[in-house]
Design a protein around this motif. Structure first.
Motif, mmCIF file in Angstrom:
data_model
loop_
_atom_site.group_PDB
_atom_site.id
_atom_site.type_symbol
_atom_site.label_atom_id
_atom_site.label_comp_id
_atom_site.label_asym_id
_atom_site.label_seq_id
_atom_site.Cartn_x
_atom_site.Cartn_y
_atom_site.Cartn_z
ATOM 1 N N ASN A 239 -7.656 0.996 -1.206
ATOM 2 C CA ASN A 239 -8.678 1.321 -0.267
ATOM 3 C C ASN A 239 -9.208 2.546 -1.005
ATOM 4 O O ASN A 239 -9.674 3.465 0.109
ATOM 5 C CB ASN A 239 -8.376 1.291 1.275
ATOM 6 C CG ASN A 239 -8.301 -0.474 1.772
ATOM 7 O OD1 ASN A 239 -8.705 -1.138 1.198
ATOM 8 N ND2 ASN A 239 -7.141 -0.398 2.551
ATOM 9 N N GLN B 271 0.946 -1.190 -0.105
ATOM 10 C CA GLN B 271 -0.136 -0.069 -0.022
ATOM 11 C C GLN B 271 0.843 1.308 0.011
ATOM 12 O O GLN B 271 0.533 2.238 -0.775
ATOM 13 C CB GLN B 271 -0.918 -0.072 1.227
ATOM 14 C CG GLN B 271 -2.076 1.092 1.136
ATOM 15 C CD GLN B 271 -2.815 0.720 2.186
ATOM 16 O OE1 GLN B 271 -2.669 0.542 3.420
ATOM 17 N NE2 GLN B 271 -4.273 1.010 1.883
ATOM 18 N N LYS C 213 -9.319 -2.815 -3.622
ATOM 19 C CA LYS C 213 -8.922 -3.983 -2.831
ATOM 20 C C LYS C 213 -7.319 -3.745 -2.222
ATOM 21 O O LYS C 213 -7.139 -4.018 -1.060
ATOM 22 C CB LYS C 213 -8.691 -5.358 -3.593
ATOM 23 C CG LYS C 213 -9.884 -5.728 -3.996
ATOM 24 C CD LYS C 213 -9.971 -7.174 -4.657
ATOM 25 C CE LYS C 213 -11.102 -7.813 -4.948
ATOM 26 N NZ LYS C 213 -10.923 -8.975 -5.846
#
Length: 140
Positions: A80, A43, A77
Motif C-alpha cells: 500500500n 506486509q 497492492k
C-alpha cells in the motif's frame, strides 16, 4: 481508412495499458517451506517489520527491479505504498541498519530460481509466471 484505424487504436490502447498495469501479483516461497502467511504477515515481511518466517527461518526478501511495472503493482497492492515511497522507506531502513538490502532480480525467472534454491527466500512475481518450482502463498 487510416483515420478509422487511428481512432480505433486510440480507443483500444488505453484499455490495453490498464490490463497490462493490473497484472496479478503472486507472493512466492520455496515449495518445500510449509508456510501459511496472512496478508498482514506478508506486509510485515516486505516492510521489514517482521524478520522471521512463521517456521522460524530468517526471511530474505527478493524483489524485481524497481523499474518494472510488476514492482509498481506490488507496491500498490501488497504494501500500500507508491514505488518511490517504498524504495525511500527501504533506503531509510538500510541506512539506519534496521534491515539488509533486498535481493533484486531482473526477471520473474530469476526470482523463481532464487526462491526455489533457498527455503527462507520470499519474493513476488507475475501470477502468470507461476509454475511448480515455487509456491504461491498469496495472490493480489
Amino acid at each position: 481508412m487510416l483515420r478509422i484505424i487511428t481512432i480505433v487504436f486510440a480507443l483500444i490502447y488505453p484499455l490495453l495499458q490498464v490490463q497490462a498495469a493490473e497484472a496479478e501479483v503472486a507472493v512466492i516461497v520455496n515449495p518445500k517451506a510449509n508456510l501459511d502467511l496472512s496478508n498482514e504477515d506478508i506486509q510485515k515481511l516486505f516492510l521489514a517489520k517482521q524478520a522471521f518466517l512463521p517456521n522460524g527461518e530468517k526471511a530474505t526478501i527478493v524483489s524485481i527491479d524497481s523499474s518494472s511495472a510488476l514492482f509498481e503493482e506490488f507496491c500498490a497492492k501488497v504494501v500500500n505504498k507508491g514505488s518511490r515511497q517504498f524504495l525511500s522507506y527501504w533506503s531509510r531502513l538500510i541506512f539506519t541498519g534496521k534491515a539488509a538490502p533486498m535481493i533484486t532480480a531482473s526477471s520473474n525467472q530469476d526470482i523463481k530460481e532464487l526462491v526455489a534454491k533457498n527455503p527462507n527466500y520470499i519474493g513476488f512475481i507475475s501470477a502468470a509466471e507461476l509454475d511448480d518450482t515455487v509456491k504461491a502463498v498469496r495472490r493480489y
